[in-house]
Write a protein that holds these residues in place. Sequence first.
Motif, mmCIF file in Angstrom:
data_model
loop_
_atom_site.group_PDB
_atom_site.id
_atom_site.type_symbol
_atom_site.label_atom_id
_atom_site.label_comp_id
_atom_site.label_asym_id
_atom_site.label_seq_id
_atom_site.Cartn_x
_atom_site.Cartn_y
_atom_site.Cartn_z
ATOM 1 N N GLN A 170 37.449 48.078 46.537
ATOM 2 C CA GLN A 170 36.863 47.779 47.833
ATOM 3 C C GLN A 170 35.379 48.129 47.878
ATOM 4 O O GLN A 170 34.651 47.634 48.737
ATOM 5 C CB GLN A 170 37.605 48.545 48.934
ATOM 6 C CG GLN A 170 39.076 48.173 49.058
ATOM 7 C CD GLN A 170 39.289 46.739 49.507
ATOM 8 O OE1 GLN A 170 38.421 46.153 50.164
ATOM 9 N NE2 GLN A 170 40.435 46.172 49.161
ATOM 10 N N ARG A 171 34.960 48.996 46.974
ATOM 11 C CA ARG A 171 33.561 49.420 46.931
ATOM 12 C C ARG A 171 33.153 49.636 45.481
ATOM 13 O O ARG A 171 33.994 49.665 44.575
ATOM 14 C CB ARG A 171 33.354 50.700 47.756
ATOM 15 C CG ARG A 171 34.297 51.812 47.390
ATOM 16 C CD ARG A 171 34.325 52.936 48.425
ATOM 17 N NE ARG A 171 35.258 53.984 48.029
ATOM 18 C CZ ARG A 171 34.944 55.027 47.270
ATOM 19 N NH1 ARG A 171 33.706 55.163 46.829
ATOM 20 N NH2 ARG A 171 35.857 55.932 46.971
ATOM 21 N N GLU A 172 31.870 49.809 45.257
ATOM 22 C CA GLU A 172 31.349 49.893 43.895
ATOM 23 C C GLU A 172 31.876 51.118 43.149
ATOM 24 O O GLU A 172 32.097 51.061 41.936
ATOM 25 C CB GLU A 172 29.812 49.915 43.917
ATOM 26 C CG GLU A 172 29.162 48.587 44.270
ATOM 27 C CD GLU A 172 29.157 48.305 45.758
ATOM 28 O OE1 GLU A 172 29.678 49.153 46.537
ATOM 29 O OE2 GLU A 172 28.636 47.241 46.169
ATOM 30 N N ASP A 173 32.086 52.233 43.870
ATOM 31 C CA ASP A 173 32.577 53.433 43.198
ATOM 32 C C ASP A 173 34.000 53.256 42.680
ATOM 33 O O ASP A 173 34.421 53.946 41.743
ATOM 34 C CB ASP A 173 32.514 54.631 44.153
ATOM 35 C CG ASP A 173 31.090 55.132 44.350
ATOM 36 O OD1 ASP A 173 30.217 54.728 43.550
ATOM 37 O OD2 ASP A 173 30.845 55.897 45.302
ATOM 38 N N ASP A 174 34.756 52.335 43.274
ATOM 39 C CA ASP A 174 36.094 52.044 42.749
ATOM 40 C C ASP A 174 36.003 51.444 41.342
ATOM 41 O O ASP A 174 36.884 51.667 40.509
ATOM 42 C CB ASP A 174 36.826 51.076 43.677
ATOM 43 C CG ASP A 174 37.128 51.686 45.041
ATOM 44 O OD1 ASP A 174 37.166 52.927 45.121
ATOM 45 O OD2 ASP A 174 37.316 50.924 46.005
ATOM 46 N N ILE A 175 34.946 50.695 41.102
ATOM 47 C CA ILE A 175 34.740 50.120 39.766
ATOM 48 C C ILE A 175 34.459 51.229 38.765
ATOM 49 O O ILE A 175 34.964 51.213 37.634
ATOM 50 C CB ILE A 175 33.589 49.098 39.800
ATOM 51 C CG1 ILE A 175 33.928 47.953 40.759
ATOM 52 C CG2 ILE A 175 33.279 48.577 38.410
ATOM 53 C CD1 ILE A 175 32.790 46.971 40.972
ATOM 54 N N LEU A 176 33.649 52.206 39.168
ATOM 55 C CA LEU A 176 33.360 53.343 38.290
ATOM 56 C C LEU A 176 34.642 54.088 37.933
ATOM 57 O O LEU A 176 34.872 54.419 36.759
ATOM 58 C CB LEU A 176 32.370 54.283 38.982
ATOM 59 C CG LEU A 176 32.004 55.559 38.215
ATOM 60 C CD1 LEU A 176 31.170 55.227 36.987
ATOM 61 C CD2 LEU A 176 31.248 56.532 39.129
ATOM 62 N N MET A 194 31.755 42.204 47.242
ATOM 63 C CA MET A 194 30.633 42.973 46.702
ATOM 64 C C MET A 194 29.311 42.224 46.901
ATOM 65 O O MET A 194 29.239 41.012 46.710
ATOM 66 C CB MET A 194 30.848 43.258 45.217
ATOM 67 C CG MET A 194 32.115 44.038 44.918
ATOM 68 S SD MET A 194 32.127 45.650 45.737
ATOM 69 C CE MET A 194 33.797 46.187 45.369
ATOM 70 N N GLN A 195 28.274 42.983 47.246
ATOM 71 C CA GLN A 195 26.991 42.384 47.556
ATOM 72 C C GLN A 195 26.167 42.073 46.300
ATOM 73 O O GLN A 195 25.432 41.095 46.271
ATOM 74 C CB GLN A 195 26.184 43.322 48.480
ATOM 75 C CG GLN A 195 26.846 43.571 49.824
ATOM 76 C CD GLN A 195 26.993 42.306 50.638
ATOM 77 O OE1 GLN A 195 26.081 41.482 50.714
ATOM 78 N NE2 GLN A 195 28.148 42.146 51.263
ATOM 79 N N SER A 196 26.296 42.900 45.292
ATOM 80 C CA SER A 196 25.481 42.743 44.086
ATOM 81 C C SER A 196 26.364 42.846 42.845
ATOM 82 O O SER A 196 26.884 43.920 42.529
ATOM 83 C CB SER A 196 24.379 43.810 44.036
ATOM 84 O OG SER A 196 23.707 43.781 42.786
ATOM 85 N N LEU A 197 26.546 41.733 42.134
ATOM 86 C CA LEU A 197 27.306 41.771 40.894
ATOM 87 C C LEU A 197 26.568 42.550 39.811
ATOM 88 O O LEU A 197 27.192 43.141 38.925
ATOM 89 C CB LEU A 197 27.584 40.350 40.406
ATOM 90 C CG LEU A 197 28.559 39.519 41.248
ATOM 91 C CD1 LEU A 197 28.832 38.188 40.563
ATOM 92 C CD2 LEU A 197 29.861 40.269 41.479
ATOM 93 N N LEU A 208 26.673 47.444 36.471
ATOM 94 C CA LEU A 208 26.116 48.749 36.098
ATOM 95 C C LEU A 208 27.139 49.862 36.289
ATOM 96 O O LEU A 208 27.255 50.755 35.432
ATOM 97 C CB LEU A 208 24.867 49.029 36.936
ATOM 98 C CG LEU A 208 24.155 50.365 36.681
ATOM 99 C CD1 LEU A 208 23.648 50.435 35.243
ATOM 100 C CD2 LEU A 208 23.001 50.554 37.662
ATOM 101 N N ARG A 209 27.916 49.814 37.365
ATOM 102 C CA ARG A 209 28.924 50.847 37.589
ATOM 103 C C ARG A 209 30.023 50.791 36.533
ATOM 104 O O ARG A 209 30.528 51.823 36.078
ATOM 105 C CB ARG A 209 29.538 50.695 38.981
ATOM 106 C CG ARG A 209 28.555 50.849 40.112
ATOM 107 C CD ARG A 209 27.833 52.177 40.040
ATOM 108 N NE ARG A 209 28.615 53.280 40.564
ATOM 109 C CZ ARG A 209 28.318 54.565 40.364
ATOM 110 N NH1 ARG A 209 27.285 54.893 39.596
ATOM 111 N NH2 ARG A 209 29.058 55.513 40.881
ATOM 112 N N ASP A 228 40.079 41.626 46.443
ATOM 113 C CA ASP A 228 40.503 43.023 46.638
ATOM 114 C C ASP A 228 40.866 43.739 45.345
ATOM 115 O O ASP A 228 41.361 44.865 45.381
ATOM 116 C CB ASP A 228 41.698 43.079 47.585
ATOM 117 C CG ASP A 228 42.914 42.328 47.039
ATOM 118 O OD1 ASP A 228 42.770 41.644 46.001
ATOM 119 O OD2 ASP A 228 43.990 42.420 47.659
ATOM 120 N N THR A 229 40.629 43.103 44.183
ATOM 121 C CA THR A 229 41.084 43.670 42.915
ATOM 122 C C THR A 229 39.994 43.559 41.858
ATOM 123 O O THR A 229 39.235 42.588 41.826
ATOM 124 C CB THR A 229 42.355 42.937 42.421
ATOM 125 O OG1 THR A 229 43.349 42.994 43.438
ATOM 126 C CG2 THR A 229 42.890 43.576 41.151
ATOM 127 N N GLY A 230 39.948 44.567 41.006
ATOM 128 C CA GLY A 230 39.076 44.535 39.837
ATOM 129 C C GLY A 230 39.910 44.581 38.567
ATOM 130 O O GLY A 230 40.842 45.385 38.459
#
Length: 533
Positions: free
Chosen positions: A220-226, A255-258, A263-264, A299-301
């Motif tokens: 849901q947010r960039e930190d979830d990718i990290l 997400m606003q910026s791929l 990077l994350r 909703d998924t990575g």
Amino acid sequence: MSEQDPERKTLTLKTRAVKARPAAGGDQTRARIGARARQVAQLKIAKEKLSRLQASGSENLTAEPSQEGKPLIVRKAPEASYGERPRRDQRAGSGSPRGERATGGNRPDEPARANRGSAPREPTPRPASAPKALPLRDGVQTERASALVLDTEIFHIFAPCPTGLEEALAAELSALGYAQVQATRAGCHFVADWWGVQRANLYSRLATRILVRVGQAPVQREDDILELAQSIGWERWFGAEHTLRVDTSAVKSPMQSLQYCNLRAKDGICDRLRDLEGARPSIDIVRPDARVHLFLSHDTGTMYLDTSGESLFKRGWRLDKGDAPLRENLAAGLLALSGWDPEAALLDPFCGSGTILIEAAWIALGVPPGITRPFGFERLRDHDAHRWEDLKDEARSRILPELATPLIGIDANPEAIEAARRNAERAYLTEDTIQFELGDARDAAAPAASGWIVTNPPYGERLDEEDLEFWREWSACLKKEFAGWQVNVITSDLDLPKHLRLKADRRTPIFNGALDCRLFSFELVAHSYRDDR
């Protein structure tokens, strides 16, 4: 020497102090690069893992009695797992790390060859052997079972392809013996063991890449990718001795910026490896050792390990390109969609650099599309090079020496004909395999009573303006000379059937790069057309 002779000069060698090399136990270490650096790094990692296992207690280790003249072999107990990997099935056979393969079943020793260019035979099973052991300097060996990918482990795989070839790719993968094949948008899902992953890279003519799914989580947010990237056991595949590239794509993602998402993901991978191994991989966007793909939905990575390296349509022979060339996997897809029989004649009256015909020759001869190129999985940790060579040798043994059916290419551009001949030579095809001719498509004659025309005629970028007279004249040639033939034409001109005054039996949507095209299929029936010239 007389007094008049000039004084001779002599060369004096001065002694220089040589700096003493540091002792073996000093702080300075010898810098290594390349393959040797990877080997040394893996030795160091294996030794550290052994130390951690020994420190964890004797209940997690089992030791085999040492034999005379052989070092002690220390193995992890069967219940000890590696990182966050799912547990594997029980090994088949006593002392063999290789169990039943996930793809294909039992087969006779001498199976009959199927349609040429279709599903290859399963490689000859190798006899079971003892697990590989990694030698260490202290005289102790540790089995590489913690990193070695066993045949009994099943991976979920995604094979992307050009839009429009999904069903054809699904049919190809099913013919190759893969299970749970499911066509989806711009690709196919299927499952296979690691051996099947390598076979897919070698044999698939339509896939663009073979991506192994290594992790998936709600995002849901960039930190979830990290957090997702940090939770995956990347050390199993690569480490600090490798170079890395990460790519990110998305469909309906919030997400606003791929670029930031990418990077994350990269930070999560590098952070995990630095925490475990003390160093992180370097980034190389040109020729990396390891490639990782992040795909984001609403909703998924999902993170994939790219086992192909360069795109699979890069066979290694197409260096000379025409004005509007087809990619190799798209050319093979056109042949599959057209229903071309490898034992029937094939004509391309607008052959350009010869991509369609060279792909057809490899299909008819049974040449695997990846037989002459390297793959990304060859650079990963614990790659079994000997077994990989066995697979390629078995594939080479089934290549036919020559064709019994004509493959003919015609083009009005002499430079295109020369480019096609050079490409065919780089594809290891003899001069008589494909007959390239300088000529006009409107004057072509049928080389056989029946066959296929599969072609990419001039349109869009290759024509300065619409030439209705050209299409009428070519149509008249088709009706007169090619009765009983199947004609398949890819074009971005949706009015092509009207120009040819022919009714298309099928219209298959397909993308040639960014061009929205159609593959029009016509069946020319004898004595059913009047002379329109």
